[in-house]
Write an enzyme that holds these catalytic residues in place. Structure first.
Site, PDB file in Angstrom:
ATOM      1  N   HIS A 144      42.175  48.212  50.428  1.00 31.94           N
ATOM      2  CA  HIS A 144      41.232  48.846  49.487  1.00 31.94           C
ATOM      3  C   HIS A 144      41.934  49.096  48.163  1.00 31.94           C
ATOM      4  O   HIS A 144      43.051  49.622  48.133  1.00 31.94           O
ATOM      5  CB  HIS A 144      40.715  50.185  50.018  1.00 31.94           C
ATOM      6  N   HIS A 178      39.667  41.182  44.801  1.00 32.56           N
ATOM      7  CA  HIS A 178      40.522  41.786  43.777  1.00 32.56           C
ATOM      8  C   HIS A 178      41.660  40.922  43.249  1.00 32.56           C
ATOM      9  O   HIS A 178      42.211  41.247  42.201  1.00 32.56           O
ATOM     10  CB  HIS A 178      41.107  43.106  44.292  1.00 32.56           C
TER      11      HIS A 178
END
Length: 150
Positions: A145, A38
């Site tokens: 996450h 990410h």
């Protein structure tokens, strides 16, 4: 001079592999995996003629088998992304270890738009935006996450 035959494909594969390795997309730990999947800072410049999302998602597919229908990349230093989890008293859901960022981040979301029967030919659409994000954090106050864009 443009290579002919199978050389252009080999050259492109080597360029993609170099980009992937430069992004450290091979670390197994949850925080490191979060960063590899990410965080892209500074934002990677794809090879000429290639789109950002097609290059980055191909990198993820090479390292983490199974191509994703979407993924969001955060274009900020890891210390800024880590800071989201370092304020437990102001996390929205502290009992679940979930926190919202206080500031907006430059993001690129890649969404699958074409899924042929031959996986290396996936095509992704790029959605750039500047928004706050919601992440899950581990006990060491690090993001593990990416949950959603706010």
């Amino acid at each position: 001079m443009v290579p002919r035959g199978s050389c252009p494909l080999l050259f492109l594969t080597l360029v993609l592999l170099a980009i992937c390795l430069a992004q450290n997309i091979v670390l197994p730990n949850s925080y490191e995996r979060f960063v590899s999947e990410h965080v892209d800072f500074p934002k990677t410049r794809p090879p000429k003629g290639q789109s950002y999302c097609n290059v980055m998602m191909r990198c993820l597919c090479l390292i983490h088998p199974g191509c994703r229908p979407s993924n969001t990349f955060i274009h900020a230093p890891t210390r800024q992304v880590r800071a989201i989890c370092s304020r437990p008293r102001i996390c929205v859901y502290p009992s679940l270890n979930q926190c919202d960022s206080l500031t907006a981040f430059c993001l690129t979301t890649c969404q699958l738009v074409f899924n042929p029967s031959r996986p290396p030919r996936y095509i992704y659409r790029e959605i750039p935006q500047t928004r706050r994000i919601h992440v899950a954090c581990n006990q060491q106050q690090r993001p593990v996450h990416f949950l959603r864009i706010l």
